[in-house]
Design an enzyme around this catalytic site. Structure first.
Site, PDB file in Angstrom:
ATOM      1  N   CYS A   2      -7.827  -8.887 -15.176  1.00  0.00           N
ATOM      2  CA  CYS A   2      -6.390  -8.899 -15.409  1.00  0.00           C
ATOM      3  C   CYS A   2      -6.027  -8.188 -16.675  1.00  0.00           C
ATOM      4  O   CYS A   2      -6.427  -7.097 -16.883  1.00  0.00           O
ATOM      5  CB  CYS A   2      -5.896 -10.313 -15.334  1.00  0.00           C
ATOM      6  SG  CYS A   2      -5.851 -10.688 -13.615  1.00  0.00           S
ATOM      7  N   ARG A  27      -0.452  -7.070 -11.794  1.00  0.00           N
ATOM      8  CA  ARG A  27      -1.845  -7.145 -11.359  1.00  0.00           C
ATOM      9  C   ARG A  27      -2.208  -8.518 -10.798  1.00  0.00           C
ATOM     10  O   ARG A  27      -3.256  -8.682 -10.193  1.00  0.00           O
ATOM     11  CB  ARG A  27      -2.775  -6.820 -12.530  1.00  0.00           C
ATOM     12  CG  ARG A  27      -2.515  -5.455 -13.102  1.00  0.00           C
ATOM     13  CD  ARG A  27      -3.306  -5.256 -14.353  1.00  0.00           C
ATOM     14  NE  ARG A  27      -4.727  -5.291 -14.072  1.00  0.00           N
ATOM     15  CZ  ARG A  27      -5.436  -4.257 -13.657  1.00  0.00           C
ATOM     16  NH1 ARG A  27      -4.847  -3.096 -13.471  1.00  0.00           N
ATOM     17  NH2 ARG A  27      -6.719  -4.362 -13.436  1.00  0.00           N
ATOM     18  N   TRP A  75      -7.151 -14.006 -14.363  1.00  0.00           N
ATOM     19  CA  TRP A  75      -7.287 -14.167 -12.911  1.00  0.00           C
ATOM     20  C   TRP A  75      -8.613 -14.876 -12.712  1.00  0.00           C
ATOM     21  O   TRP A  75      -9.681 -14.285 -12.813  1.00  0.00           O
ATOM     22  CB  TRP A  75      -7.275 -12.800 -12.227  1.00  0.00           C
ATOM     23  CG  TRP A  75      -7.395 -12.927 -10.748  1.00  0.00           C
ATOM     24  CD1 TRP A  75      -8.479 -12.636  -9.976  1.00  0.00           C
ATOM     25  CD2 TRP A  75      -6.398 -13.402  -9.864  1.00  0.00           C
ATOM     26  NE1 TRP A  75      -8.208 -12.912  -8.664  1.00  0.00           N
ATOM     27  CE2 TRP A  75      -6.952 -13.374  -8.564  1.00  0.00           C
ATOM     28  CE3 TRP A  75      -5.077 -13.863 -10.034  1.00  0.00           C
ATOM     29  CZ2 TRP A  75      -6.227 -13.797  -7.449  1.00  0.00           C
ATOM     30  CZ3 TRP A  75      -4.373 -14.265  -8.914  1.00  0.00           C
ATOM     31  CH2 TRP A  75      -4.942 -14.225  -7.645  1.00  0.00           C
ATOM     32  N   ASN A  99     -11.981  -9.628 -19.697  1.00  0.00           N
ATOM     33  CA  ASN A  99     -11.720  -9.300 -18.298  1.00  0.00           C
ATOM     34  C   ASN A  99     -13.053  -9.098 -17.608  1.00  0.00           C
ATOM     35  O   ASN A  99     -13.929  -8.438 -18.171  1.00  0.00           O
ATOM     36  CB  ASN A  99     -10.974  -7.968 -18.194  1.00  0.00           C
ATOM     37  CG  ASN A  99      -9.495  -8.132 -18.357  1.00  0.00           C
ATOM     38  OD1 ASN A  99      -9.003  -9.248 -18.436  1.00  0.00           O
ATOM     39  ND2 ASN A  99      -8.790  -7.030 -18.414  1.00  0.00           N
ATOM     40  N   GLY A 100     -13.189  -9.602 -16.410  1.00  0.00           N
ATOM     41  CA  GLY A 100     -14.406  -9.350 -15.652  1.00  0.00           C
ATOM     42  C   GLY A 100     -15.266 -10.589 -15.506  1.00  0.00           C
ATOM     43  O   GLY A 100     -14.778 -11.718 -15.594  1.00  0.00           O
ATOM     44  N   GLU A 483      -0.055   3.505  12.553  1.00  0.00           N
ATOM     45  CA  GLU A 483       0.645   3.556  11.280  1.00  0.00           C
ATOM     46  C   GLU A 483       1.396   4.884  11.133  1.00  0.00           C
ATOM     47  O   GLU A 483       2.529   4.928  10.650  1.00  0.00           O
ATOM     48  CB  GLU A 483      -0.362   3.332  10.135  1.00  0.00           C
ATOM     49  CG  GLU A 483       0.168   3.501   8.738  1.00  0.00           C
ATOM     50  CD  GLU A 483       1.367   2.610   8.390  1.00  0.00           C
ATOM     51  OE1 GLU A 483       1.713   1.695   9.157  1.00  0.00           O
ATOM     52  OE2 GLU A 483       1.976   2.876   7.335  1.00  0.00           O
ATOM     53  N   LYS A 487       5.417   5.271  10.566  1.00  0.00           N
ATOM     54  CA  LYS A 487       6.007   6.027   9.446  1.00  0.00           C
ATOM     55  C   LYS A 487       7.041   7.018   9.956  1.00  0.00           C
ATOM     56  O   LYS A 487       8.134   7.126   9.415  1.00  0.00           O
ATOM     57  CB  LYS A 487       4.952   6.810   8.659  1.00  0.00           C
ATOM     58  CG  LYS A 487       4.100   6.116   7.642  1.00  0.00           C
ATOM     59  CD  LYS A 487       4.776   5.486   6.486  1.00  0.00           C
ATOM     60  CE  LYS A 487       5.209   4.124   6.816  1.00  0.00           C
ATOM     61  NZ  LYS A 487       4.583   2.962   6.639  1.00  0.00           N
ATOM     62  N   GLU A 490      10.173   5.241  11.147  1.00  0.00           N
ATOM     63  CA  GLU A 490      10.932   4.619  10.059  1.00  0.00           C
ATOM     64  C   GLU A 490      11.801   5.613   9.302  1.00  0.00           C
ATOM     65  O   GLU A 490      12.954   5.328   9.005  1.00  0.00           O
ATOM     66  CB  GLU A 490       9.965   3.968   9.041  1.00  0.00           C
ATOM     67  CG  GLU A 490       9.363   2.665   9.490  1.00  0.00           C
ATOM     68  CD  GLU A 490       8.378   2.110   8.463  1.00  0.00           C
ATOM     69  OE1 GLU A 490       8.423   0.903   8.214  1.00  0.00           O
ATOM     70  OE2 GLU A 490       7.557   2.874   7.919  1.00  0.00           O
ATOM     71  N   HIS A 506      -3.903   6.299  31.664  1.00  0.00           N
ATOM     72  CA  HIS A 506      -3.346   5.105  32.317  1.00  0.00           C
ATOM     73  C   HIS A 506      -1.825   5.064  32.212  1.00  0.00           C
ATOM     74  O   HIS A 506      -1.225   4.014  32.415  1.00  0.00           O
ATOM     75  CB  HIS A 506      -3.962   3.849  31.702  1.00  0.00           C
ATOM     76  CG  HIS A 506      -5.440   3.797  31.887  1.00  0.00           C
ATOM     77  ND1 HIS A 506      -6.031   3.553  33.103  1.00  0.00           N
ATOM     78  CD2 HIS A 506      -6.454   4.018  31.014  1.00  0.00           C
ATOM     79  CE1 HIS A 506      -7.343   3.597  32.975  1.00  0.00           C
ATOM     80  NE2 HIS A 506      -7.630   3.883  31.711  1.00  0.00           N
ATOM     81  N   LYS A 605      13.216  -3.512   2.357  1.00  0.00           N
ATOM     82  CA  LYS A 605      11.864  -3.459   1.810  1.00  0.00           C
ATOM     83  C   LYS A 605      11.113  -4.770   2.030  1.00  0.00           C
ATOM     84  O   LYS A 605      10.106  -4.805   2.700  1.00  0.00           O
ATOM     85  CB  LYS A 605      11.931  -3.095   0.326  1.00  0.00           C
ATOM     86  CG  LYS A 605      10.564  -2.958  -0.341  1.00  0.00           C
ATOM     87  CD  LYS A 605       9.775  -1.802   0.248  1.00  0.00           C
ATOM     88  CE  LYS A 605       8.367  -1.686  -0.315  1.00  0.00           C
ATOM     89  NZ  LYS A 605       7.518  -0.845   0.537  1.00  0.00           N
TER      90      LYS A 605
HETATM   91  N1  GLU Z   1     -14.232 -14.444 -15.550  1.00  0.00           N
HETATM   92  C1  GLU Z   1     -13.213 -14.783 -16.498  1.00  0.00           C
HETATM   93  C2  GLU Z   1     -12.555 -16.107 -16.159  1.00  0.00           C
HETATM   94  O1  GLU Z   1     -12.671 -16.611 -15.070  1.00  0.00           O
HETATM   95  C3  GLU Z   1     -12.182 -13.666 -16.693  1.00  0.00           C
HETATM   96  C4  GLU Z   1     -11.284 -13.468 -15.510  1.00  0.00           C
HETATM   97  C5  GLU Z   1     -10.347 -12.298 -15.690  1.00  0.00           C
HETATM   98  O2  GLU Z   1     -10.796 -11.132 -15.620  1.00  0.00           O
HETATM   99  O3  GLU Z   1      -9.148 -12.534 -15.880  1.00  0.00           O
HETATM  100  O4  GLU Z   1     -11.925 -16.644 -17.008  1.00  0.00           O
END
Ligand code: GLU
Length: 610
Positions: A2, A27, A75, A99-100, A483, A487, A490, A506, A605
């Protein structure tokens, strides 16, 4: 996955940090937090579950002052979304955002507990805080402590650290998740995405893999993976401030078509390593659920329905789980049978599609194993009401005719399919690495497809005066043809239909004449020879053909058959790639017809009504 924002300045930075988080809200996230060092060298930390606005209110109420700080939208991957798990995490004088995912967090946690550290959260991130605190004791600088820490971490991360005793600097490390440094005048910033900093600077420097950086008010020092000082290029950004700005483009739809390489990079960021899909990044409990799933029920409307139809081929052929796809407005009003270990997946750009939401609410009562949504709008109803959400992160989509939401949904589902296949022992590591490689190549391949813009613009004149168009494909290209026809309908108001090419004889073959263009999506694959026979059926009846194929397919054009020869791409990502020329075709036909491209008549939308 995030958002990260950091600042070292003379002025108070809390507001800048929170504003940065706001810009990254799209995000998707579940909680947010900020930590600022004040004039008394105290660390003021504020964290909230829920929206950035709630954090902003709390920060205002608590009068957070100070010029050095870090902030984060989380996240959750390890540990439920909660205030205690929200970042920043603190150990002694050290505060950390991340992050990660730290893959070896369990062993590190055990070692740190033996050293006497008491964990306050369930996150993998907290090991970074304690490790930096530990290494700081025997390091001369904070940077050194972070370097020593980074050397012990496995996984993908971007992390930023502050030491409350020394607010003159923040330090950051990048390994798999982006960190960008933003240069101000007498103040410097950093973030996980330059978008977060566009209100304070336009001058950016991206850290490269393995880099560790130290940022003070006047100076930025970067060390590479071997610890050697390096200079990274500083670029001036002309990115738009605001998603609501068309920039150089004539229409939002056109802008969004051209944004797809970037959107796909965002969809994949932090979710694929160089060899594998990071299943934890799909959502909390995703590993447990995807390991068990035996059936996938996709519910969607419009473009999202078409993406579900395409992904169905992957779910069954690659992951070996059965998959049904149904239009939400039908599903919600019929009696359906729920299969054992069935995962409900709703697809929606807005997350507010009324029929899909109603279907989700109904399905939740009927005993699905879990309900997941693949969605582009954070905090939307589908995201809130599903057990977990996989955000596509395509960025704001304004054109009513959906483009980047479709291709990013497909990329998200491909990652999910690979995860299921691996967790259920249906895929070798080698095959996973091949698919991941194709995914990494996808943004560059989409650029190649976009380069056909001029050629397709010229082609569009053939369609603009017609009343009908037929789109054909086989296998996963049949939904791509669906799709394409949606498009064209639309935005150009031309009646269009899509058929699985094997169905022609057929019925629809009766329609073929010189007034009905027939567009065929014909990449080289196992079904190409069958498709060639279908093309011959059209040719024999004087039909006008437009064949989108690659150089390997060996088509030769003539007066009644135009060949649009695209560079060959790996089979697995080709459905996403071939979507792009179809989008460009409908866009250019609509331009010639002079329709309201971004707001076609009778359409809205976010379809929030039944
Ligand atoms: N793995 C971390 C958590 O769970 C970071 C998650 C994230 O990238 O926001 O807190």
């Amino acid at each position: 996955m995030c958002g990260i924002v950091g600042a070292v300045a003379q002025r108070d930075v809390a507001e800048i940090l929170v504003e940065g988080l706001r810009r990254l809200e799209y995000r998707g996230y579940d909680s947010a937090g900020v930590a600022v060092v004040d004039a008394d060298l105290e660390l003021k930390r504020v964290r909230r579950l829920g929206k950035v606005q709630e954090l902003a209110d709390a920060v205002d109420a608590q009068d957070v002052t100070g010029g050095t700080g870090i902030a984060h939208t989380r996240w959750a991957t390890h540990g439920e979304p909660s205030e205690a798990n929200a970042h920043p995490h603190v150990s002694g004088d050290i505060a950390v955002v991340h992050n990660g995912i730290i893959e070896n967090h369990e062993e590190l946690r055990a070692t740190l507990q033996e050293r006497g550290y008491v964990f306050q959260s369930q996150t993998d991130t907290e090991v970074i805080a304690h490790l930096v605190e530990w290494e700081r004791r025997t390091s001369e600088t904070l940077v050194e402590a972070l370097q020593k820490t980074a050397a012990q971490l496995d996984g993908a991360y971007g992390t930023v650290v502050v030491d409350r005793k020394d607010p003159s600097r923040i330090v950051a490390a990048r390994s798999g998740s982006p960190i960008v440094i933003g240069f101000g005048v007498g103040e410097n910033f950093l973030a996980s995405d330059q978008l977060a900093l566009l209100s304070v600077t336009r001058r950016f420097m991206y850290l490269e893999e393995g880099d560790v950086a130290e940022i003070t008010r006047r100076d930025v020092k970067v060390l590479d993976v071997d610890g050697n000082p390096v200079e990274r290029e500083i670029t001036e950004s002309n990115a738009e401030h605001d998603a609501g700005d068309k920039g150089q483009y004539r229409h939002f739809m056109q802008k969004e078509i051209f944004e797809q390489p970037r959107a796909l990079i965002n969809t994949m960021e932090g979710r694929v390593t160089d060899k594998a899909v990071v299943t934890e990044a799909i959502g909390v409990n995703a590993v447990d659920i995807l390991k068990k799933v035996e059936h996938v029920q996709i519910i969607a409307c419009g473009t999202s329905y078409n993406s579900g139809m395409a992904a169905r081929y992957w779910f069954e052929s690659i992951a070996g789980v059965s998959c049904d796809v149904e239009i939400a407005s039908e599903f919600r009003y019929r009696d359906f049978v729920v299969r054992p270990n069935s995962l409900l997946v709703t697809l929606s750009q807005s997350g507010e599609t009324a029929d899909t939401l109603a279907a989700l609410r109904l399905a939740k009562e009927k005993g699905y194993m879990s309900a997941m949504t693949i969605c582009n709008v954070a905090g939307s109803s589908l995201v809130r009401e599903s057990d977990f959400a996989f955000m596509t992160r395509a960025g704001t989509e304004i054109g009513v005719a959906s483009t980047k939401a479709f291709t990013t949904q497909l990329a998200a589902m491909l990652m999910m399919v690979v995860s299921i296949a691996r967790l259920q022992d249906r895929m070798t590591e080698e095959r996973e690495a091949e698919i991941v490689k194709s995914l990494h190549e996808l943004p560059a391949n989409i650029e190649k497809a976009l380069a056909f813009d001029k050629e397709i613009e010229a082609l569009a004149t053939d369609f603009a005066d017609k009343h009908h168009t037929l789109f054909l494909g086989r296998g996963e290209y049949y939904p791509i043809a669906m799709e394409a026809s949606l498009k064209l309908k639309e935005i150009s108001y031309i009646h269009a239909e899509a058929y699985a090419a094997g169905e022609l004889k057929h019925g629809p073959l009766a329609l073929i004449d010189a007034d009905m263009p027939v567009v065929v999506v014909a990449p080289t694959n196992d079904l190409l020879e069958k498709l060639k026979s279908n093309i011959e059926e059209v040719r024999a009846r004087g039909g006008l053909l437009y064949v989108f194929a690659d150089e390997k397919a060996g088509f030769e054009g003539d007066e009644n058959m135009k060949i649009i020869q695209m560079p060959h791409v790996d089979d697995i990502i080709a459905p996403i790639y071939y979507t792009v020329p179809m989008q460009l075709l409908s866009y250019h036909v609509a331009l010639i017809k002079g329709t309201d491209v971004d707001q076609p008549r009778n359409l809205a939308k976010a379809v929030t009504v039944e």
